[in-house]
Design an enzyme around this catalytic site. Structure first.
Site, PDB file in Angstrom:
ATOM      1  N   HIS A  18       0.835  -1.207   0.000  1.00 44.57           N
ATOM      2  CA  HIS A  18       0.000   0.000   0.000  1.00 44.57           C
ATOM      3  C   HIS A  18       0.868   1.254   0.000  1.00 44.57           C
ATOM      4  O   HIS A  18       0.552   2.246  -0.641  1.00 44.57           O
ATOM      5  CB  HIS A  18      -0.921   0.018   1.231  1.00 44.57           C
ATOM      6  CG  HIS A  18      -1.784  -1.206   1.333  1.00 44.57           C
ATOM      7  ND1 HIS A  18      -2.120  -1.797   2.515  1.00 44.57           N
ATOM      8  CD2 HIS A  18      -2.349  -1.964   0.365  1.00 44.57           C
ATOM      9  CE1 HIS A  18      -2.864  -2.872   2.277  1.00 44.57           C
ATOM     10  NE2 HIS A  18      -3.007  -2.994   0.988  1.00 44.57           N
ATOM     11  N   ASP A 112      -5.694   5.952   0.355  1.00 46.20           N
ATOM     12  CA  ASP A 112      -5.724   4.689  -0.388  1.00 46.20           C
ATOM     13  C   ASP A 112      -6.990   3.906  -0.021  1.00 46.20           C
ATOM     14  O   ASP A 112      -7.816   4.363   0.768  1.00 46.20           O
ATOM     15  CB  ASP A 112      -4.422   3.892  -0.198  1.00 46.20           C
ATOM     16  CG  ASP A 112      -4.306   3.247   1.177  1.00 46.20           C
ATOM     17  OD1 ASP A 112      -5.271   3.286   1.963  1.00 46.20           O
ATOM     18  OD2 ASP A 112      -3.229   2.688   1.473  1.00 46.20           O
TER      19      ASP A 112
HETATM   20  N1  UDP Z   1       8.550  -5.633  -3.395  1.00 47.45           N
HETATM   21  C1  UDP Z   1       9.914  -5.456  -3.518  1.00 47.45           C
HETATM   22  N2  UDP Z   1      10.725  -6.464  -3.132  1.00 47.45           N
HETATM   23  C2  UDP Z   1      10.266  -7.643  -2.638  1.00 47.45           C
HETATM   24  C3  UDP Z   1       8.875  -7.832  -2.524  1.00 47.45           C
HETATM   25  C4  UDP Z   1       8.047  -6.810  -2.924  1.00 47.45           C
HETATM   26  O1  UDP Z   1      10.390  -4.396  -3.967  1.00 47.45           O
HETATM   27  O2  UDP Z   1      11.084  -8.513  -2.320  1.00 47.45           O
HETATM   28  C5  UDP Z   1       7.655  -4.552  -3.805  1.00 47.45           C
HETATM   29  C6  UDP Z   1       7.135  -4.798  -5.195  1.00 47.45           C
HETATM   30  O3  UDP Z   1       8.048  -4.287  -6.153  1.00 47.45           O
HETATM   31  C7  UDP Z   1       5.798  -4.078  -5.164  1.00 47.45           C
HETATM   32  C8  UDP Z   1       5.350  -4.211  -3.743  1.00 47.45           C
HETATM   33  O4  UDP Z   1       6.513  -4.516  -2.967  1.00 47.45           O
HETATM   34  O5  UDP Z   1       5.977  -2.700  -5.478  1.00 47.45           O
HETATM   35  C9  UDP Z   1       4.362  -5.337  -3.550  1.00 47.45           C
HETATM   36  O6  UDP Z   1       3.108  -4.895  -3.964  1.00 47.45           O
HETATM   37  P1  UDP Z   1       2.074  -5.870  -4.638  1.00 47.45           P
HETATM   38  O7  UDP Z   1       0.850  -5.072  -4.926  1.00 47.45           O
HETATM   39  O8  UDP Z   1       2.669  -6.536  -5.793  1.00 47.45           O
HETATM   40  O9  UDP Z   1       1.781  -7.003  -3.588  1.00 47.45           O
HETATM   41  P2  UDP Z   1       1.523  -7.023  -2.005  1.00 47.45           P
HETATM   42  O10 UDP Z   1       2.835  -7.022  -1.381  1.00 47.45           O
HETATM   43  O11 UDP Z   1       0.690  -5.837  -1.652  1.00 47.45           O
HETATM   44  O12 UDP Z   1       0.806  -8.324  -1.841  1.00 47.45           O
END
Ligand code: UDP
Length: 471
Positions: A18, A112
């Site tokens: 988020h 958000d």
């Molecule tokens: N992310 C990252 N490195 C990691 C895991 C996640 O930079 O090892 C970032 C990814 O690039 C994205 C966010 O964390 O911008 C994850 O958002 P997403 O909506 O894909 O999934 P959520 O984590 O909310 O399930």
């Protein structure tokens, strides 16, 4: 700050998935529209590279609202959406006092998806207010139409025999509904319904998508009467995506250095978002599937979760890099030492996806990850876990044709090693995989066009800024 400069606050609910898009939105408004941005967050994780990067920028201030303890309000069955709503609810006095004590009057407040309960504060201070819907237009359409579906549907959505028809959208298989719709008796469903009502009180909705990607749905959101029934009043829709992360690269980390040595598009990147967790058994199966495929990979490994995978999300901490490899099959690391890199907990995903050695992404299909993959032209293996990820997986496979997905739903059944091996081979090494990759590359170009001067998302962002100014 001069007197004509706009001041906008953007609120992020807890969770890196988020916070990241909120930071990127703030950066764009500050950099390209010279708006003073205050980011309000109650996340406890303060070590994201984006935060460090933005702290140095002149138009941006990041305020951490004191975190709240909701442990007395929940039990082990409380779902993630209910927890997020409770966290924001409990933080409202803190958020109010931050806004009340600002030196410069706010011109607008953007919240958000889970921040809509801040509405009364925006009304009290007479500030223009927008919701930033950080997922797809399709998920937004379903969300808005939920009031109507709730009235006309008997029983559970997941038991329906027919797909759910949402005006202007592809029909949605009952199995692919968003998690809060899986059980209508759970508090999470009622919180979700409340959210949809709160949306209708805002002055506009921002979506992290673009016209060329979801044109029909965006059109329906703007003009379809049935869909507008859910909104009660037509609301301006601003598709401003894809929001692109720009992190200052100070040094090339170990993963990037390893990627530098690999062949063009030869690496499969495997990651399940900021909090996605597989079961212990599924993790072992995945490890075997990767090993059997003989495909080179980078895998971000998090500890497995044998309970509700949903609950792993809020417990996640992006900066925790303790070794988590004990869950992998015995000897896996030794046997794969020349073919793969296993990274504990967190990797610089955007840098990895934009590296020319990466040719595929096995992903949980969180919307940020989806957008990051598409904007880098990387095709996917869709492995949805929670929230609206099954919808995203359906869109990626059936509508856009930029992904393949397992035959079973990974949340319901184990994906076996042979199937994993097969999917990896198809994506990385067949004619079918090549054609999927070509489609992903076309979307990369379409995303660039949307963001360039005069492009649909560029114009949408300008309209949003104009709207804030006029109000
Ligand atoms: N992310 C990252 N490195 C990691 C895991 C996640 O930079 O090892 C970032 C990814 O690039 C994205 C966010 O964390 O911008 C994850 O958002 P997403 O909506 O894909 O999934 P959520 O984590 O909310 O399930």
């Amino acid at each position: 700050m001069d007197s004509t400069q706009l001041h906008v606050a953007i609120f992020s609910s807890p969770g890196m998935g988020h916070l990241i898009p909120v930071l990127v939105l703030g950066n764009q408004l500050a950099t390209h529209h010279n708006i003073k941005i205050t980011i309000l967050t109650i996340t406890t994780n303060s070590s994201s590279p984006e935060i460090e990067f933005l702290k140095k920028k002149k138009n941006i201030e990041i305020i951490h609202v004191p975190s709240v303890d909701i442990s007395h309000l929940i039990d082990s069955n409380t779902k993630v959406l209910t927890q997020l709503r409770l966290m924001v609810r409990e933080a409202l006095p803190g958020i109010r006092s931050v806004i009340a004590s600002m030196n410069h009057r706010l011109d607008a407040l953007i919240v958000d998806i889970f921040g809509t309960q801040i509405l009364p504060i925006a009304q009290e201070f007479n500030i223009a207010k927008y919701v930033f819907h950080t997922t797809s237009a399709w998920a937004l359409a379903l969300f808005i139409y939920l009031q109507v579906l709730d009235q006309k549907t008997e029983g559970e959505y997941v038991d329906l025999k027919q797909p759910l028809e949402i005006p202007g959208c592809k029909a949605l298989r009952p199995d692919d509904v968003v998690d809060p719709m899986m059980d209508r008796s759970d508090q999470q469903y009622h919180e979700y319904l409340k959210l949809t009502i709160e949306y209708t009180c805002f002055d506009g909705i921002l979506i992290n998508t673009w016209e060329d990607l979801e044109g029909e749905t965006i059109k329906a959101l703007r003009s379809n009467e049935k869909l507008q029934q859910g909104l009660k009043v037509p609301l301006p829709i601003y598709p401003i995506g894809p929001l692109r992360r720009t992190v200052e690269i100070t040094e090339r980390d170990e993963v990037i250095q390893w990627l530098d040595k690999q062949n063009y598009e030869s690496i499969l990147f495997v990651s399940f978002g900021s909090g996605g967790a597989l079961s212990s058994q599924q993790m072992i199966e995945l490890a075997w599937g990767l090993e059997l495929s003989q495909q080179k990979f980078v895998w971000v490994v998090r500890p497995p979760s044998d309970g509700d995978p949903d609950n792993a999300y809020l417990k996640s901490n992006g900066s925790d890099t303790r070794g988590t490899f004990e869950y992998l099959p015995e000897g896996f690391l030794t046997r794969t030492k020349d073919m793969g890199l296993v990274v504990p907990m967190w990797a610089n995903q955007v840098e990895i996806l934009s590296h020319s050695s990466v040719g595929g992404f096995m992903s949980h299909c969180g919307w940020n990850s989806t957008v990051e993959s598409l904007t880098n032209g990387v095709p996917m293996i869709a492995w949805p876990l929670h929230a609206e990820q099954k919808m995203n997986a359906a869109m990626l496979t059936e509508e856009l044709g930029v992904a393949i997905r397992p035959a079973v739903l990974p949340t319901k059944k184990m994906v076996k090693r042979e199937e994993i091996q097969g999917m990896v081979r198809i994506l990385m090494d067949t004619k079918e995989g090549k054609s999927i990759r070509e489609k992903a590359k076309k979307l990369k170009i379409s995303a660039e066009n949307a963001l360039s001067e005069g492009g649909s998302s560029y114009n949408s962002m300008c309209e949003l800024v104009k709207d804030i100014r006029t109000r």
